[in-house]
Motif scaffolding. Sequence first.
Motif, PDB file in Angstrom:
ATOM      1  N   PRO A  47     -28.947  28.585  43.836  1.00  0.00           N
ATOM      2  CA  PRO A  47     -27.950  28.282  44.867  1.00  0.00           C
ATOM      3  C   PRO A  47     -26.881  29.345  45.050  1.00  0.00           C
ATOM      4  CG  PRO A  47     -27.603  26.932  42.903  1.00  0.00           C
ATOM      5  CD  PRO A  47     -28.906  27.629  42.722  1.00  0.00           C
ATOM      6  N   ARG A  48     -26.742  30.259  44.069  1.00  0.00           N
ATOM      7  CA  ARG A  48     -25.661  31.244  44.164  1.00  0.00           C
ATOM      8  C   ARG A  48     -26.148  32.689  44.126  1.00  0.00           C
ATOM      9  NH1 ARG A  48     -23.977  27.158  40.831  1.00  0.00           N
ATOM     10  NH2 ARG A  48     -24.558  28.278  38.936  1.00  0.00           N
ATOM     11  N   GLY A  49     -27.455  32.918  44.298  1.00  0.00           N
ATOM     12  CA  GLY A  49     -27.902  34.304  44.188  1.00  0.00           C
ATOM     13  C   GLY A  49     -29.219  34.606  44.884  1.00  0.00           C
ATOM     14  N   THR A  50     -29.279  35.766  45.533  1.00  0.00           N
ATOM     15  CA  THR A  50     -30.528  36.324  46.026  1.00  0.00           C
ATOM     16  C   THR A  50     -31.246  36.990  44.856  1.00  0.00           C
ATOM     17  OG1 THR A  50     -29.738  36.678  48.285  1.00  0.00           O
ATOM     18  CG2 THR A  50     -31.490  38.129  47.524  1.00  0.00           C
ATOM     19  N   GLU A  51     -32.576  36.932  44.856  1.00  0.00           N
ATOM     20  CA  GLU A  51     -33.364  37.481  43.745  1.00  0.00           C
ATOM     21  C   GLU A  51     -34.287  38.596  44.223  1.00  0.00           C
ATOM     22  OE1 GLU A  51     -36.945  36.012  40.713  1.00  0.00           O
ATOM     23  OE2 GLU A  51     -35.559  34.533  41.571  1.00  0.00           O
ATOM     24  N   VAL A  52     -34.333  39.674  43.453  1.00  0.00           N
ATOM     25  CA  VAL A  52     -35.298  40.749  43.681  1.00  0.00           C
ATOM     26  C   VAL A  52     -36.211  40.794  42.453  1.00  0.00           C
ATOM     27  CG1 VAL A  52     -35.637  43.206  44.071  1.00  0.00           C
ATOM     28  CG2 VAL A  52     -33.657  42.068  45.056  1.00  0.00           C
ATOM     29  N   LEU A  53     -37.512  40.681  42.686  1.00  0.00           N
ATOM     30  CA  LEU A  53     -38.489  40.618  41.598  1.00  0.00           C
ATOM     31  C   LEU A  53     -39.288  41.908  41.526  1.00  0.00           C
ATOM     32  CD1 LEU A  53     -39.657  38.312  39.590  1.00  0.00           C
ATOM     33  CD2 LEU A  53     -41.618  38.368  41.144  1.00  0.00           C
ATOM     34  N   LEU A  54     -39.356  42.497  40.327  1.00  0.00           N
ATOM     35  CA  LEU A  54     -40.156  43.689  40.074  1.00  0.00           C
ATOM     36  C   LEU A  54     -41.271  43.323  39.100  1.00  0.00           C
ATOM     37  CD1 LEU A  54     -40.816  46.748  39.965  1.00  0.00           C
ATOM     38  CD2 LEU A  54     -39.056  46.946  38.184  1.00  0.00           C
ATOM     39  N   VAL A  55     -42.510  43.498  39.505  1.00  0.00           N
ATOM     40  CA  VAL A  55     -43.650  43.191  38.638  1.00  0.00           C
ATOM     41  C   VAL A  55     -43.919  44.382  37.726  1.00  0.00           C
ATOM     42  CG1 VAL A  55     -46.089  42.577  38.554  1.00  0.00           C
ATOM     43  CG2 VAL A  55     -44.643  41.658  40.373  1.00  0.00           C
ATOM     44  N   LEU A  56     -43.973  44.123  36.421  1.00  0.00           N
ATOM     45  CA  LEU A  56     -44.253  45.159  35.439  1.00  0.00           C
ATOM     46  C   LEU A  56     -45.700  45.143  34.969  1.00  0.00           C
ATOM     47  CD1 LEU A  56     -41.089  44.897  33.141  1.00  0.00           C
ATOM     48  CD2 LEU A  56     -41.446  46.395  35.117  1.00  0.00           C
TER      49      LEU A  56
END
Length: 220
Positions: A115-124
Amino acid sequence: MSAVNVLAASLLLALVSSMASASDPSPLQDFCAAINDTKSAVFVNGKFCKSPNLTTADDFFFTGLNVPRSTANPLGSNVTPVNVDNLPGLNTLGISLARVDYAPDGGLNPPHTHPRGTEVLLVLQGTLYAGFVTSSPDNRLIAKVLKPGDVFVFPLGLIHFQFNIGKTNAVAIAALSSQNPGLITIANAVFGSNPPINPDALAKAFQLDKQIVEDLQKKF
């Protein structure tokens, strides 16, 4: 325009402006390493601050994201957060991290929101099927298969997920635009609320038999 209408318009404008700028507060100093001792701290931005003169490198340090976590659970996933609660130096800086481990053949980070943050996902490592659902009325699924080195973004507040479709373990790093982005796992919130939501209401909402709803509530 009457004085009452002018006042109402001013209040509405102030409310809209406040909502438009809603985010983690901007820092008012170089840093504000969090501290739980309220007797020797000043309350700002949601956490008490240690005196800058008493901060050390350890306040800005976290170790262990290189360590694989167990995925031996019903979902086959494990999230290791790095937020203001375990990295005090993040306080007021508006960012956080998490490592996510996924079991082979179906490890799932289930549908959830921050509810309080945008997420950026990096696949390792591994191959993930990841996506999010837009808000009503469209509820459109935006999803993609991700491989090592791929990056995908989940906008603030939208329901999203990651699912390991590969035959090996998968690992990803998530960066979030809040020091404490919050987490609402949809199934847990709906079927595991305390006290429980009336099963008649859930049966109607999900178009399910009431007995199925009650069974789901027992699971959560």
